[in-house]
Design a protein around this motif. Structure first.
Motif, mmCIF file in Angstrom:
data_model
loop_
_atom_site.group_PDB
_atom_site.id
_atom_site.type_symbol
_atom_site.label_atom_id
_atom_site.label_comp_id
_atom_site.label_asym_id
_atom_site.label_seq_id
_atom_site.Cartn_x
_atom_site.Cartn_y
_atom_site.Cartn_z
ATOM 1 N N THR A 1 36.039 35.544 45.371
ATOM 2 C CA THR A 1 35.293 34.762 44.194
ATOM 3 C C THR A 1 35.099 35.730 43.098
ATOM 4 O O THR A 1 34.544 36.840 43.402
ATOM 5 C CB THR A 1 34.007 34.192 44.850
ATOM 6 O OG1 THR A 1 34.042 33.533 45.577
ATOM 7 C CG2 THR A 1 33.381 33.439 43.690
ATOM 8 N N TYR A 2 35.826 35.490 42.004
ATOM 9 C CA TYR A 2 35.608 36.394 40.791
ATOM 10 C C TYR A 2 34.448 35.908 39.725
ATOM 11 O O TYR A 2 34.301 34.955 39.867
ATOM 12 C CB TYR A 2 36.857 36.567 40.095
ATOM 13 C CG TYR A 2 38.048 36.629 41.051
ATOM 14 C CD1 TYR A 2 38.515 38.269 41.329
ATOM 15 C CD2 TYR A 2 39.088 35.807 41.442
ATOM 16 C CE1 TYR A 2 39.533 38.326 42.141
ATOM 17 C CE2 TYR A 2 40.035 36.094 42.155
ATOM 18 C CZ TYR A 2 40.516 37.332 42.569
ATOM 19 O OH TYR A 2 41.321 37.657 43.323
ATOM 20 N N PRO A 3 34.031 37.204 39.146
ATOM 21 C CA PRO A 3 34.465 38.571 39.189
ATOM 22 C C PRO A 3 33.582 39.014 40.514
ATOM 23 O O PRO A 3 32.542 38.409 40.981
ATOM 24 C CB PRO A 3 33.480 38.947 37.881
ATOM 25 C CG PRO A 3 32.548 37.927 37.607
ATOM 26 C CD PRO A 3 33.075 36.836 38.181
ATOM 27 N N MET A 4 34.165 40.234 40.997
ATOM 28 C CA MET A 4 33.328 40.654 42.098
ATOM 29 C C MET A 4 33.891 42.373 42.104
ATOM 30 O O MET A 4 34.832 42.620 41.779
ATOM 31 C CB MET A 4 33.949 40.094 43.507
ATOM 32 C CG MET A 4 35.360 40.255 43.718
ATOM 33 S SD MET A 4 36.002 39.547 45.083
ATOM 34 C CE MET A 4 35.582 40.846 46.208
ATOM 35 N N ASP B 1 40.323 47.584 34.083
ATOM 36 C CA ASP B 1 39.232 47.164 34.092
ATOM 37 C C ASP B 1 38.480 48.029 33.224
ATOM 38 O O ASP B 1 37.866 48.984 33.522
ATOM 39 C CB ASP B 1 38.398 47.362 35.531
ATOM 40 C CG ASP B 1 36.887 46.857 35.425
ATOM 41 O OD1 ASP B 1 36.396 46.472 34.640
ATOM 42 O OD2 ASP B 1 36.443 47.369 36.668
ATOM 43 N N SER C 1 35.592 48.015 32.219
ATOM 44 C CA SER C 1 34.038 48.451 32.433
ATOM 45 C C SER C 1 34.218 49.329 33.686
ATOM 46 O O SER C 1 32.918 49.705 34.090
ATOM 47 C CB SER C 1 33.298 47.091 32.913
ATOM 48 O OG SER C 1 33.619 46.704 33.996
ATOM 49 N N THR D 1 35.796 46.080 39.048
ATOM 50 C CA THR D 1 35.275 44.951 38.854
ATOM 51 C C THR D 1 36.516 43.871 38.841
ATOM 52 O O THR D 1 37.210 43.654 37.730
ATOM 53 C CB THR D 1 34.356 44.419 37.652
ATOM 54 O OG1 THR D 1 33.462 45.511 37.755
ATOM 55 C CG2 THR D 1 34.108 42.985 37.638
ATOM 56 N N ALA D 2 36.899 43.252 39.972
ATOM 57 C CA ALA D 2 37.945 42.271 39.832
ATOM 58 C C ALA D 2 37.860 40.816 39.268
ATOM 59 O O ALA D 2 36.584 40.198 39.487
ATOM 60 C CB ALA D 2 38.330 42.077 41.419
ATOM 61 N N THR D 3 38.504 40.428 38.206
ATOM 62 C CA THR D 3 38.206 39.437 37.616
ATOM 63 C C THR D 3 39.440 38.286 37.897
ATOM 64 O O THR D 3 39.202 37.040 37.630
ATOM 65 C CB THR D 3 38.484 39.508 36.186
ATOM 66 O OG1 THR D 3 39.496 40.155 35.721
ATOM 67 C CG2 THR D 3 37.049 40.394 35.601
ATOM 68 N N SER D 4 40.422 38.672 38.376
ATOM 69 C CA SER D 4 41.557 37.833 38.935
ATOM 70 C C SER D 4 42.716 38.349 39.634
ATOM 71 O O SER D 4 42.642 39.478 40.016
ATOM 72 C CB SER D 4 42.332 37.398 37.552
ATOM 73 O OG SER D 4 43.069 38.355 36.957
ATOM 74 N N GLN E 1 45.068 40.373 37.495
ATOM 75 C CA GLN E 1 44.639 41.674 37.404
ATOM 76 C C GLN E 1 44.726 42.773 38.833
ATOM 77 O O GLN E 1 45.426 43.783 38.335
ATOM 78 C CB GLN E 1 42.966 41.842 37.326
ATOM 79 C CG GLN E 1 42.429 42.873 36.783
ATOM 80 C CD GLN E 1 40.905 42.965 37.510
ATOM 81 O OE1 GLN E 1 40.342 42.280 38.119
ATOM 82 N NE2 GLN E 1 40.256 43.917 36.538
#
Length: 85
Positions: free
Chosen positions: A6-9, A35, A37, A61-64, A67
């Motif tokens: 479940t993104y972001p994580m 990333d 950030s 911070t994984a967003t997809s 990525q």
């Protein structure tokens, strides 16, 4: 494609290579690229028993999935990196 993530994580990545400051700098730069950030202060280092190799744990911070795939490809193709988990 279905995913269990479940993104972001927060997503930890372990990188290993020959011990050098250049390895740490390269891994941090790639993490920052994928990333913006990413906090370099969050990097954890662990030297091998002999001191020849270095394990680096970084959490992005994984967003997809795209990525993550891009970062893994960039890390595994870097000449200083030997293993990415």
């Amino acid at each position: 494609m279905d995913t269990l993530l479940t993104y972001p994580m927060p997503f930890p990545i372990k990188v290993m290579g020959a011990k050098s400051d250049a390895l740490v700098a390269a891994v941090a730069a790639l993490a920052q690229q994928f990333d913006p950030s990413f906090d370099r202060a969050s990097i954890r280092l662990r030297a091998s028993r002999t001191g020849k190799y270095l394990g680096i744990t970084l959490t992005i911070t994984a967003t997809s999935r795209t990525q993550l795939d891009g970062l893994y490809r960039a890390l595994t193709s870097h000449p200083l990196v030997q293993v990415v988990l």
